[in-house]
Design an enzyme around this catalytic site. Structure first.
Site, mmCIF file in Angstrom:
data_model
loop_
_atom_site.group_PDB
_atom_site.id
_atom_site.type_symbol
_atom_site.label_atom_id
_atom_site.label_comp_id
_atom_site.label_asym_id
_atom_site.label_seq_id
_atom_site.Cartn_x
_atom_site.Cartn_y
_atom_site.Cartn_z
ATOM 1 N N GLU A 1 0.864 -1.097 -0.109
ATOM 2 C CA GLU A 1 -0.093 -0.088 -0.113
ATOM 3 C C GLU A 1 0.928 1.234 -0.107
ATOM 4 O OE1 GLU A 1 -1.443 3.220 1.882
ATOM 5 O OE2 GLU A 1 -1.822 1.733 3.277
ATOM 6 N N CYS B 1 -2.637 7.977 5.152
ATOM 7 C CA CYS B 1 -2.460 7.516 3.954
ATOM 8 C C CYS B 1 -3.767 7.881 2.940
ATOM 9 C CB CYS B 1 -2.182 5.988 3.418
ATOM 10 S SG CYS B 1 -3.071 4.976 4.673
#
Length: 530
Positions: free
Chosen positions: A263, A300
């Protein structure tokens, strides 16, 4: 004695295990902790992978209840980490006490979530087609289930020292799948990693799990070797696009390529429709300012790109957002390197041309301030040849960019110009307004892992339905998620048994169905024994 490869503990005394030493630094002052950590030697990296492989043969066959008990024991140990641990995490990361206590609970709760998943048993994906020996031609008996991939390398993330680090979602889902884990501790919070690793080790001991089911190594230069260790069968990573892509390339260059679930990068665009701006623009501006600066923008899912049609309502919204961001206090980032990269990211934005800075929050030495920019739509809409717009490069920190377009068609074109993202958000007055944006929503469904309506993406719920993933470069594999119970699927593979005697079959596909699973039997779901 508790042993974590790369660093050994004997009665609390640190024993050198490698040639290079490291120290934990305060995020606020840069002052070094007296604790000394040792970078794992190449031999120790190999030993960690070997220990995980030796444990795999035993651990993958643990019954669901025992494995779930183990996950719950880790959760209990995490919950038991006291205020002294929280104080160390605050020193290493500059994150506030309340945030860290909440994150500690999130970490233990996701371990308990995976314990429920293991006990429920649906992750086995059991399917049975019974043989028909009298058919012409005869049909074999075929039974399918999912089994663990093998030892998993997990790379701790900087921005969530509990929830995306040593005992975070990658570790929890891998252990739930039946995979031993080798963690590479993040250098930004080594003391925190030590506390959590020891908590896992205590659970290993109390639950009688095989030695090597968990191991941890330290060091800046050990990651490449760990990914290339032949006994490692998958990688979980949360971090930068540069780091994740490097690991991906190494893993796929191996004689035996392995999957990397990284990720990496996302700017999480927000589409503000005119109906929403006209009716609730002031509240939206205030909420967005809070989301952009939450955790100093080190999420994020931080919203880094705002898109809207040009209008009086959009002008008012931008003014309100600018005012709200100017009021946000400066914050300390996770470490000096991240602060430096934030500054470089801002400089790069300004250098593009067609970018104007319209608001800057207060900024002190060693701290980061909020920043708001506007960008000419051509920077996003004129990209050709499949090349990503420079506006899609993530600036990790409390900054966001507003782009105004001149029609709904250009809003759709802006969505088409996006690369893969973790999230996208649409603000609208209501469902009727959204019905007029079917094309926009259809495009966004192809670009993101999570599509939000009238909300902010910086909260990520941990449950059975969450998707924290998306097409590249948000992740290296859009078919999975790093948050939520579906994350277990990343570390499983299907295997089937043809005409296997029932006594030799795993419990998940035996005739008697001893695990009481809901199984697909000859095309219909059933919990019945055969």
């Amino acid at each position: 004695m508790t042993q974590i490869l790369g660093q050994q503990y004997v009665g609390g005394r640190r024993v050198a295990a490698g040639s290079s030493t490291m120290q934990s630094l305060s995020a606020s002052t840069g002052e070094a902790s007296p604790a000394t950590f040792y970078e794992a030697t190449p031999e120790e990296v190999s030993s960690a992978a070997k220990a995980a492989d030796q444990a795999f043969g035993i651990y993958r066959k643990t019954d669901p209840n025992s494995r779930a008990d183990f996950l719950e024991a880790i959760a209990d140990e995490i919950d038991g980490l006291g205020d002294d641990v929280i104080a160390e995490v605050m020193r290493e990361t500059a994150l506030p006490e309340a945030r860290l206590k909440g994150e500690r609970s999130r970490t233990s709760n996701q371990l308990r979530l995976f314990a429920r998943v293991v006990r429920r048993g649906d992750f086995f994906g059991a399917r049975i087609n019974r043989g028909q020996p009298d058919a012409q031609p005869p049909k074999p008996d075929i039974r399918q289930m999912k089994t663990a991939l093998g030892p998993v390398a997990v790379f701790g993330a900087s921005n969530f020292p509990f929830a995306f680090s040593v005992a975070g979602g990658d570790t929890a889902s891998a252990l739930a799948a039946g995979c031993p884990v080798v963690v590479k501790a993040h250098p930004g919070h080594m003391v925190t990693s030590e506390y959590v690793a020891n908590a896992i080790e205590r659970a290993v001991e109390s639950q009688g799990m095989p030695k090597g089911v968990f191991n941890m190594i330290y060091g800046d230069r050990v990651g490449a070797q760990l990914v290339q260790e032949p006994l490692i069968k998958a990688v979980g990573f949360t971090g930068s696009q540069k780091g994740g892509r490097a690991l991906f390339d190494l893993a796929h260059a191996r004689p035996e390529p392995i999957p990397v679930f990284a990720e990496m990068s996302s700017i999480n665009p927000m589409f503000m429709l005119e109906s929403a701006l006209a009716g609730q623009g002031d509240d939206m501006a205030k909420g967005l300012a809070g989301s952009v600066t939450l955790g100093c923008g080190q999420f994020c899912t931080n919203p880094g790109l705002i898109l809207m049609r040009r209008s009086e309502a959009s002008s008012r919204f931008i003014d309100k957002l600018a005012s709200a961001l100017r009021e946000q206090p400066a914050q300390t980032m996770l470490n000096a390197g991240i602060l430096s990269n934030y500054g470089k990211g801002l400089e790069h934005l300004v250098s593009l041309g067609g970018i104007d800075e319209i608001a800057a929050g207060p900024s002190e030495d060693g701290e980061a301030g909020a920043r708001l920019f506007t960008a000419d739509k051509s920077l996003l809409l004129s990209t050709q040849g499949g090349e990503a717009s420079p506006l899609l490069e993530e600036v990790f920190g409390p900054a966001t960019v507003v782009v105004e377009v001149d029609s709904d068609e250009e809003l759709v074109a802006a969505a088409r110009a996006l690369n893969g993202q973790l999230t996208a958000t649409v603000f609208a007055a209501g469902g009727a307004d959204l019905r007029d944006q079917r094309e926009l929503l259809s495009v966004l469904e192809q670009k993101v892992g999570r599509l939000l309506f009238n909300g902010y993406p910086t909260g990520v719920e941990v449950n059975d339905t969450m998707v924290h993933g998306g097409p590249y470069p948000a992740t290296t594999d859009a078919r999975g998620t790093s948050v939520g119970s579906l994350a277990i699927e990343r570390y499983l593979r299907p295997v089937c048994y043809q005409n296997m005697p029932d006594a030799a079959l795993p419990d998940a596909v035996r005739d008697s169905n001893p695990l009481a699973l809901l199984r697909l039997v000859d095309g219909d779901y059933s919990r019945d024994a055969l």
